[in-house]
Design a protein around this motif. Structure first.
Motif, PDB file in Angstrom:
ATOM      1  N   UNK A 127      48.643  -5.720  50.397  1.00 22.86           N
ATOM      2  CA  UNK A 127      47.969  -5.431  49.126  1.00 22.86           C
ATOM      3  C   UNK A 127      48.479  -4.156  48.468  1.00 22.86           C
ATOM      4  N   UNK A 128      49.088  -3.265  49.239  1.00 26.08           N
ATOM      5  CA  UNK A 128      49.742  -2.089  48.644  1.00 26.08           C
ATOM      6  C   UNK A 128      51.081  -2.462  48.019  1.00 26.08           C
ATOM      7  N   UNK A 129      51.723  -3.512  48.558  1.00 25.15           N
ATOM      8  CA  UNK A 129      53.074  -3.881  48.118  1.00 25.15           C
ATOM      9  C   UNK A 129      53.088  -4.686  46.826  1.00 25.15           C
ATOM     10  N   UNK A 130      52.014  -5.433  46.565  1.00 25.21           N
ATOM     11  CA  UNK A 130      52.015  -6.332  45.413  1.00 25.21           C
ATOM     12  C   UNK A 130      50.577  -6.495  44.907  1.00 25.21           C
ATOM     13  N   UNK A 131      50.375  -6.467  43.584  1.00 26.55           N
ATOM     14  CA  UNK A 131      49.023  -6.700  43.071  1.00 26.55           C
ATOM     15  C   UNK A 131      48.602  -8.158  43.315  1.00 26.55           C
ATOM     16  N   UNK A 132      47.374  -8.320  43.814  1.00 25.83           N
ATOM     17  CA  UNK A 132      46.847  -9.647  44.132  1.00 25.83           C
ATOM     18  C   UNK A 132      45.456  -9.748  43.531  1.00 25.83           C
ATOM     19  N   UNK A 133      45.173 -10.880  42.897  1.00 27.05           N
ATOM     20  CA  UNK A 133      43.852 -11.082  42.291  1.00 27.05           C
ATOM     21  C   UNK A 133      42.793 -11.306  43.364  1.00 27.05           C
ATOM     22  N   UNK A 134      43.112 -12.143  44.367  1.00 32.30           N
ATOM     23  CA  UNK A 134      42.141 -12.452  45.411  1.00 32.30           C
ATOM     24  C   UNK A 134      42.877 -12.801  46.696  1.00 32.30           C
ATOM     25  N   UNK A 135      42.310 -12.341  47.822  1.00 34.03           N
ATOM     26  CA  UNK A 135      42.828 -12.660  49.150  1.00 34.03           C
ATOM     27  C   UNK A 135      41.675 -13.219  49.974  1.00 34.03           C
ATOM     28  N   UNK A 136      41.883 -14.376  50.570  1.00 33.56           N
ATOM     29  CA  UNK A 136      40.891 -14.958  51.463  1.00 33.56           C
ATOM     30  C   UNK A 136      41.586 -15.268  52.784  1.00 33.56           C
ATOM     31  N   UNK A 137      41.001 -14.792  53.880  1.00 35.69           N
ATOM     32  CA  UNK A 137      41.604 -14.978  55.198  1.00 35.69           C
ATOM     33  C   UNK A 137      40.762 -15.918  56.045  1.00 35.69           C
ATOM     34  N   UNK A 138      41.449 -16.820  56.737  1.00 37.25           N
ATOM     35  CA  UNK A 138      40.802 -17.774  57.641  1.00 37.25           C
ATOM     36  C   UNK A 138      41.401 -17.568  59.029  1.00 37.25           C
TER      37      UNK A 138
END
Length: 157
Positions: A127-138
């Motif tokens: 998340x520091x390397x690239x802007x992301x709108x949403x992250x969901x982890x499974x």
């Protein structure tokens, strides 16, 4: 898609099951002598059908007991963002696979880490390397089935 004959399909299927087999065994299993079999394997490699031969390792034995499927929603779909994202995911060794998806998520990542702390570090680097709108982890609890072999048709058509 390349149209392979029955012998080529059998060779590919054998190599996907065990790439360490000697040429003599592969040739015997597919009904060829060694030299023609070796020439076919070289042609399959030259044509990009066989990409590489690798050893498969047990992730638990290597200390990678946690598998996480990470859904990424992009903030936009510009070529600049895609390039930044591609560069970022190619520099993070925890990422085993990346797919651009259709549907509610834009990208799906398969990530292998040794611990939750390691995943947290991975998450922060991503998340520091690239802007992301949403992250969901499974988080995977158990791997029930796994293969790297595609279901190549080895029947005579």
């Amino acid at each position: 898609m390349t149209d392979l004959d029955l012998i080529d399909r059998k060779i590919v299927a054998e190599l996907m099951q065990d790439a360490s087999l000697p040429i003599a065994q592969i040739a015997d299993k597919v009904g060829l002598s060694q030299t023609p079999c070796w020439k076919r394997i070289q042609k399959l490699e030259a044509n990009g059908i066989l990409v590489k031969r690798v050893a498969l390792a047990d992730p638990h034995q290597l200390g990678f007991g946690i598998v996480v499927f990470v859904e990424i929603e992009a903030p936009n779909h510009t070529s600049e963002w895609r390039e930044t994202f591609t560069t970022a995911v190619n520099t993070l060794p925890e990422i085993m696979e990346v797919y651009r998806m259709a549907g509610h998520m834009d990208y799906l990542l398969r990530v292998a880490v040794p611990s939750m702390e390691a995943f947290d570090g991975f998450y922060k680097r991503l998340t520091d390397a690239v802007p992301i709108k949403n992250v969901t982890s499974h988080f995977s609890m158990e791997r029930i089935h796994f293969t790297t072999a595609y279901p190549v048709d080895t029947r005579n058509r």
